[in-house]
Design a protein around this motif. Structure first.
Motif, mmCIF file in Angstrom:
data_model
loop_
_atom_site.group_PDB
_atom_site.id
_atom_site.type_symbol
_atom_site.label_atom_id
_atom_site.label_comp_id
_atom_site.label_asym_id
_atom_site.label_seq_id
_atom_site.Cartn_x
_atom_site.Cartn_y
_atom_site.Cartn_z
ATOM 1 N N TYR A 18 0.848 -1.197 0.000
ATOM 2 C CA TYR A 18 0.000 0.000 0.000
ATOM 3 C C TYR A 18 0.878 1.240 0.000
ATOM 4 O O TYR A 18 2.110 1.147 -0.070
ATOM 5 C CB TYR A 18 -0.959 -0.028 1.197
ATOM 6 C CG TYR A 18 -0.402 0.518 2.479
ATOM 7 C CD1 TYR A 18 -0.945 1.653 3.081
ATOM 8 C CD2 TYR A 18 0.706 -0.076 3.099
ATOM 9 C CE1 TYR A 18 -0.420 2.164 4.252
ATOM 10 C CE2 TYR A 18 1.216 0.428 4.266
ATOM 11 C CZ TYR A 18 0.653 1.550 4.844
ATOM 12 O OH TYR A 18 1.179 2.067 5.994
ATOM 13 N N GLY A 68 1.965 3.359 2.123
ATOM 14 C CA GLY A 68 2.933 3.664 3.170
ATOM 15 C C GLY A 68 2.512 4.685 4.207
ATOM 16 O O GLY A 68 3.298 5.024 5.085
ATOM 17 N N MET A 80 -5.464 4.521 4.766
ATOM 18 C CA MET A 80 -4.168 3.864 4.585
ATOM 19 C C MET A 80 -3.642 3.337 5.906
ATOM 20 O O MET A 80 -3.204 2.192 6.009
ATOM 21 C CB MET A 80 -3.169 4.817 3.932
ATOM 22 C CG MET A 80 -3.418 5.054 2.461
ATOM 23 S SD MET A 80 -1.961 5.656 1.588
ATOM 24 C CE MET A 80 -1.827 7.299 2.275
ATOM 25 N N ALA A 85 -3.313 -0.841 7.025
ATOM 26 C CA ALA A 85 -2.023 -1.353 7.489
ATOM 27 C C ALA A 85 -2.145 -1.908 8.901
ATOM 28 O O ALA A 85 -1.644 -3.005 9.199
ATOM 29 C CB ALA A 85 -0.970 -0.253 7.435
ATOM 30 N N GLY A 112 5.051 -0.824 2.492
ATOM 31 C CA GLY A 112 4.611 0.515 2.122
ATOM 32 C C GLY A 112 5.556 1.145 1.121
ATOM 33 O O GLY A 112 6.765 0.900 1.151
ATOM 34 N N HIS A 164 4.197 5.529 7.768
ATOM 35 C CA HIS A 164 4.007 4.547 8.841
ATOM 36 C C HIS A 164 5.357 3.888 9.104
ATOM 37 O O HIS A 164 5.934 3.267 8.225
ATOM 38 C CB HIS A 164 2.976 3.502 8.401
ATOM 39 C CG HIS A 164 2.436 2.674 9.512
ATOM 40 N ND1 HIS A 164 3.237 1.956 10.371
ATOM 41 C CD2 HIS A 164 1.157 2.431 9.913
ATOM 42 C CE1 HIS A 164 2.486 1.318 11.245
ATOM 43 N NE2 HIS A 164 1.223 1.587 10.990
ATOM 44 N N LEU A 182 6.080 -0.810 9.692
ATOM 45 C CA LEU A 182 5.757 -1.789 8.655
ATOM 46 C C LEU A 182 6.826 -2.878 8.545
ATOM 47 O O LEU A 182 7.935 -2.730 9.068
ATOM 48 C CB LEU A 182 5.615 -1.089 7.301
ATOM 49 C CG LEU A 182 4.639 0.092 7.252
ATOM 50 C CD1 LEU A 182 4.641 0.706 5.853
ATOM 51 C CD2 LEU A 182 3.233 -0.343 7.661
ATOM 52 N N LEU A 197 9.384 -0.371 4.535
ATOM 53 C CA LEU A 197 8.914 0.889 3.959
ATOM 54 C C LEU A 197 9.909 1.336 2.903
ATOM 55 O O LEU A 197 11.095 1.522 3.191
ATOM 56 C CB LEU A 197 8.782 1.966 5.046
ATOM 57 C CG LEU A 197 8.329 3.349 4.579
ATOM 58 C CD1 LEU A 197 6.893 3.290 4.050
ATOM 59 C CD2 LEU A 197 8.433 4.356 5.717
#
Length: 198
Positions: free
Chosen positions: A45, A47, A53, A57, A69, A82, A85, A88
């Motif tokens: 997705y 990020g 969003m 996540a 992300g 984010h 994750l 990223l």
């Protein structure tokens, strides 16, 4: 329908950086992320940590899912990324973000969102139509959010701007289970079957 079936290895999810009105859209995003994680499907997705969003996540992460992300440096610099994750990726532009997400995913799902979500989903549908990839694309129609868009796509087909052979390229369903089942069965027409025809 077999809800335990694993359909794809990775699914790219497009959705808004806003949460919309009320809490139902955010709840649906968390549920979508959780659904993917529970079935061993990685989430790719944009990020972000805010809005839809962030919710998709978090839904996947809470269920132990892998979340990748992809965010442009300009947005990361605004502290919108984010940081929790699986991985990223920081890229230099929106174009690079879309290209990387498309290369990582086996299928694409749009949750409710605004301009960016619509632009992203229509771009990957167009790429599918032109056989730049053969990956399915679908709309998760949360609480009828995409009803008018689905009706418009049918209208565009009726008016001759979308070929009937291509109308299924943007599928829709009310649940992730039904949508992924539909996407797993979608046949993407070869460009040679239609490009030279009026």
């Amino acid at each position: 329908m077999n809800s335990t079936r694993t359909y794809f290895r990775r699914v790219a999810v497009y959705c808004g950086s806003s949460g919309g009105v009320g809490t139902h859209y955010l709840d649906a995003a968390r549920a979508a992320g959780a659904f993917l994680a529970e079935r061993g499907i990685d989430l790719v997705y944009g990020g972000g940590r805010v809005g839809m969003m962030g919710a998709v996540a978090e839904g996947a992460l809470m269920k132990g899912g892998r979340v990748y992300g992809v965010i442009p440096e300009k947005l990361k610099a605004r502290e919108l990324a984010h940081e929790g994750l699986t991985e990223l990726f920081i890229v230099d532009s929106m174009h690079a973000r879309k290209t990387m997400m498309a290369s990582m995913a086996d299928a694409f799902v749009a949750l409710p969102g605004g301009w960016g979500t619509l632009e992203e989903v229509f771009e990957v549908v167009t790429w599918s139509q032109l056989n730049y990839h053969k990956k399915p694309v679908g709309l998760l129609n949360v609480r009828g959010y995409y009803d008018h868009l689905v009706a418009f796509l049918d209208h565009a087909m009726t008016e001759g701007f979308i070929r009937p052979i291509h109308r299924p390229l943007c599928a829709s369903a009310d649940t992730m289970d039904a949508l992924l089942d539909r996407l797993s069965k979608l046949q993407i027409p070869d460009i040679g079957r239609w490009i030279d025809k009026p």
